[in-house]
Scaffold this active site. Structure first.
Site, short mmCIF file in Angstrom:
data_model
loop_
_atom_site.label_atom_id
_atom_site.label_comp_id
_atom_site.label_asym_id
_atom_site.label_seq_id
_atom_site.Cartn_x
_atom_site.Cartn_y
_atom_site.Cartn_z
N SER A 79 41.43 80.01 4.54
CA SER A 79 41.63 78.77 3.57
C SER A 79 42.74 78.63 2.53
CB SER A 79 40.62 79.68 2.92
OG SER A 79 40.66 78.84 0.47
N ASN A 108 37.49 82.83 8.17
CA ASN A 108 36.42 81.69 8.08
C ASN A 108 36.02 82.37 9.39
OD1 ASN A 108 36.29 82.10 4.90
ND2 ASN A 108 37.28 80.09 5.58
N THR A 165 14.55 94.77 9.47
CA THR A 165 13.09 93.13 9.00
C THR A 165 13.53 92.21 8.58
OG1 THR A 165 11.72 94.83 9.37
CG2 THR A 165 12.25 94.07 11.16
N HIS A 166 12.93 91.63 7.48
CA HIS A 166 13.48 91.06 6.05
C HIS A 166 14.52 91.45 5.68
CE1 HIS A 166 9.04 91.05 6.37
NE2 HIS A 166 9.04 92.27 6.94
N SER A 189 26.27 47.07 23.51
CA SER A 189 27.01 48.53 22.86
C SER A 189 27.83 49.13 24.34
CB SER A 189 25.43 48.49 24.12
OG SER A 189 24.76 48.55 25.96
N GLU A 217 29.88 79.05 12.00
CA GLU A 217 29.08 78.54 11.34
C GLU A 217 29.40 77.02 11.84
OE1 GLU A 217 30.98 78.76 6.84
OE2 GLU A 217 32.84 79.56 7.89
N LYS A 254 20.86 55.84 23.61
CA LYS A 254 22.52 56.19 24.49
C LYS A 254 22.99 57.21 23.73
CE LYS A 254 22.25 52.65 27.51
NZ LYS A 254 20.98 52.19 26.64
N GLN A 272 17.95 50.01 24.20
CA GLN A 272 19.33 50.42 23.63
C GLN A 272 19.87 51.72 22.47
OE1 GLN A 272 21.98 46.86 24.15
NE2 GLN A 272 22.50 47.57 22.26
N ASN A 299 17.71 46.46 33.52
CA ASN A 299 16.33 47.99 32.70
C ASN A 299 16.58 48.56 33.81
OD1 ASN A 299 15.82 45.50 30.89
ND2 ASN A 299 14.40 44.43 31.73
N LYS A 309 41.01 84.70 2.68
CA LYS A 309 40.41 84.52 3.68
C LYS A 309 40.12 84.17 5.47
CE LYS A 309 36.71 82.96 2.40
NZ LYS A 309 36.18 82.48 1.44
N TYR A 332 10.68 46.88 29.09
CA TYR A 332 11.54 47.31 28.78
C TYR A 332 11.70 46.06 27.22
CZ TYR A 332 16.42 46.93 27.27
OH TYR A 332 17.66 47.25 26.77
N1 ARG Z 1 22.50 47.51 27.34
C1 ARG Z 1 20.79 47.24 27.80
C2 ARG Z 1 20.70 48.98 27.03
O1 ARG Z 1 21.08 49.83 26.16
C3 ARG Z 1 20.87 47.16 29.18
C4 ARG Z 1 19.49 46.56 29.29
C5 ARG Z 1 19.43 45.32 29.01
N2 ARG Z 1 18.37 45.01 29.14
C6 ARG Z 1 18.05 43.59 28.58
N3 ARG Z 1 17.64 42.93 29.53
N4 ARG Z 1 18.42 43.28 28.00
O2 ARG Z 1 19.17 49.28 26.69
#
Ligand code: ARG
Length: 464
Positions: A282, A290, A160-161, A28, A295, A330, A327, A115, A288, A322
C-alpha cells in the site's frame, strides 16, 4: 463519382464515399487484426483448394501463397500498415496482396465471402486459444496435485457457513479445486468439438456456383466436420457463446478459489503465506501486503460473465443469415479468452508457491469444536440414536463455550456429565487425526484417501 473514391472492394455500386466517421464507426480492423494468422491460413487453404478445383492455375495459386506468406512476415515484423478505410483484417490483407502480386490477388476471393471467411477465422483462432487454455488448466492442476500430495496429512478446519465444521486434510481441500478444474477441462474439450466445424464454403449465405471441394479445405484446416447448412454456417455463433459459458464457469471457480486465498492470507486466518511476488503493498500503510492476484482474478470473473451475456444478447432475435451485428462478437470473445488464459496462468504460477502455516491451521481446527460430530458418531456406535447423541454433544459444546475448553481438553469426568456411555476410548475420536482418518472412503478426507485421489488425478492428467 468513380469507384476509386469509395471502397475499393465494394465501391462499384456507390456514388459517394462513405462518411469519414461512419467508416471508422463500422471498421473492425483495430480489433480483428489479431485474426491475421488464421485469416492467412484460411486464404492459403482456399487458394490451394481453388487450384485443385480447376478455378485457379498452379501459378496463380503459388503467387497467392507466396504473397500471403510475405504479408504474414510483414505483419509479424510490425511493418504492415493497417488501414481503417479498408475496414477489417480480411480486406487489409487482400488489398496488400493485390499491391504485391497484382491482378491475381483479386482472384483469391473467388467462391468465398467475408461472411464465411470471418466465421472460419474466429473458429480457427478460438480452437488455438482453447488448446492454450487447456494447457494452463492442466498446469494449474499439476500444481494442486503436488501440493495435495505433500500436504495430505496437514489438518485444517473445514467450513460450512464459514463456521468451523469438521477437520479436513489441507490436501483434500486443494483437491476440491482440482475437481472443479477437471470439469472445466471437460467442458472446454467438448466445446472445442463444436468450434471445430467448418463454415468455409458457405460463401455469403447460399453457397457458391464454383466447383469448390469442401472436403479439401476441411482436411487441410484440421476441421472435424463440414458445416451442413450455408445459412447456419455464416451466422452461427453458438460456439462463441458456449466458450464464454464454459469460461464463465471456470472463472467462477477461480473466483471462489481467490476468495479463499484472500481470506486465508488475512491476519485473522493466517492459514497460508503467499510469496511477495504475487502481492503488492500500500502506498500509505507500510504494513500492508495485499493478495492482488487473487483479488484481481475474483474481480475479472465479471468481465467474462459480461461477455457471455453480451454475446447471448447480440445473437438473440437475429434473422438469418449474416448481419453486421456479428462483428460485435469479437471483442467480448477475445476478452473472455484473454482473461481466462491469464487468470489461469497467474494461478498456475502461484499455486506451487503457496505455503500452508501448518501450526496455525491445526490450532484453528483444534478450536471451534470441530470434532463434535465425531463425538456424536462415537455415541451412536455405543448404541444411542443419532438425534439424542446430537443433543448430548450440544450440551457438551455449550459447557465448552462457557469454560473455554475444547472437547479434547475436557477430562473424562467432565465428559461423562453428558453421557455415561462415554469411556476413556473417547479421546481417540476427539483427536484431529482420529477425525480425518475415520472418513476413509472414496472422496473422504482421510489422508490415505487424499493420496489415492492424487494418484487418480495423476492418471487423469497423464491421459490428456
Ligand atoms: N468485419 C466483418 C465481421 O467482423 C467481416 C464480415 C463482413 N461481411 C459483410 N458482408 N459486411 O463480421
Amino acid at each position: 463519382m468513380s469507384a476509386e473514391k469509395t471502397n475499393q472492394s465494394w465501391g462499384g455500386r456507390f456514388s459517394e464515399p462513405v462518411d469519414a466517421f461512419v467508416a471508422r464507426f463500422t471498421a473492425s480492423v483495430d480489433f480483428d487484426k489479431r485474426l491475421y494468422r488464421h485469416d492467412i491460413m484460411g486464404s492459403i487453404t482456399h487458394a490451394t483448394m481453388l487450384e485443385q478445383a480447376g478455378v485457379l492455375s498452379a501459378a496463380e495459386r503459388d503467387a497467392i501463397i507466396e504473397g500471403l506468406t510475405q504479408i504474414q512476415g510483414e505483419i509479424e515484423a510490425g511493418q504492415f500498415d493497417w488501414r481503417v478505410d479498408l475496414e477489417d483484417v480480411h480486406m487489409n490483407i487482400e488489398a496488400r496482396l493485390t499491391d504485391r502480386i497484382g491482378i491475381t490477388g483479386k482472384k483469391l476471393h473467388t467462391g468465398r465471402s467475408r461472411n464465411d471467411q470471418v466465421a472460419t477465422d474466429i473458429r480457427l483462432w478460438l480452437r488455438d486459444e482453447i488448446d492454450t487454455i487447456l494447457g494452463e488448466i492442466t498446469r494449474l492442476q499439476q500444481g494442486l496435485l503436488a501440493q495435495a500430495e505433500q500436504h495430505a496429512e496437514v489438518i485444517m478446519p473445514g467450513f460450512t457457513h464459514l463456521q468451523t465444521a469438521q477437520p479436513v486434510s489441507f490436501g483434500h481441500h486443494l483437491l476440491a479445486w482440482f475437481e472443479m478444474l477437471s470439469r472445466d477441462h471437460e467442458r472446454l474439450v467438448d466445446c472445442r468439438k463444436r468450434v471445430n466445424r467448418m463454415p468455409l464454403g458457405s460463401a455469403a449465405l447460399a453457397g457458391t456456383t464454383y466447383p469448390i471441394q469442401r472436403e479439401i479445405t476441411c482436411r487441410l484446416l484440421g476441421f472435424e466436420a463440414i458445416g451442413g447448412n450455408s445459412l447456419d454456417g455464416v451466422s452461427d455463433r453458438d460456439f462463441a457463446i458456449e466458450f464464454c459459458a464454459a469460461a464463465s464457469l471456470a472463472m467462477m471457480h477461480l473466483s471462489r478459489f481467490s476468495e479463499e486465498l484472500v481470506l486465508w492470507t488475512s491476519a485473522q486466518f493466517n492459514f497460508i503465506e503467499l510469496p511477495d511476488r504475487f502481492c503488492t503493498g500500500s502506498s500509505i500503510m507500510p504494513q500492508k501486503k495485499n493478495p492482488d492476484v487473487p483479488e484481481l482474478v475474483r474481480g475479472k470473473s465479471g468481465r467474462v460473465f459480461g461477455a457471455l451475456m453480451g454475446l447471448l444478447t447480440l445473437m438473440k432475435g437475429q434473422p438469418l443469415a449474416y448481419n453486421k451485428d456479428n462483428q460485435e462478437d469479437k471483442e467480448p470473445l477475445f476478452d473472455a479468452a484473454d482473461t481466462l488464459r491469464d487468470s489461469l496462468r497467474a494461478f498456475a504460477d502461484m499455486v506451487p508457491a503457496l505455503k500452508p502455516r501448518i501450526e496455525v491451521m491445526r490450532e484453528a481446527a483444534r478450536r471451534g469444536f470441530s470434532t463434535a460430530t465425531d463425538l456424536a458418531d462415537y455415541l451412536v456406535r455405543k448404541g444411542l440414536p443419532f438425534r439424542d447423541c446430537h443433543e448430548i454433544v450440544g450440551h457438551a459444546v455449550k459447557y465448552g463455550v462457557s469454560t473455554g475448553k475444547d472437547l479434547a481438553e475436557m477430562s473424562l469426568d467432565e465428559l461423562r456429565q453428558f453421557s455415561d456411555q462415554i469411556t476413556d476410548d473417547v479421546f481417540a475420536v476427539l483427536t484431529l487425526e482420529g477425525s480425518v482418518n475415520a472418513r476413509d472412503h472414496i472422496g473422504g478426507t482421510a489422508p490415505n484417501q487424499v493420496r489415492a485421489a492424487v494418484a487418480r488425478g495423476k492418471e487423469l492428467l497423464a491421459a490428456r
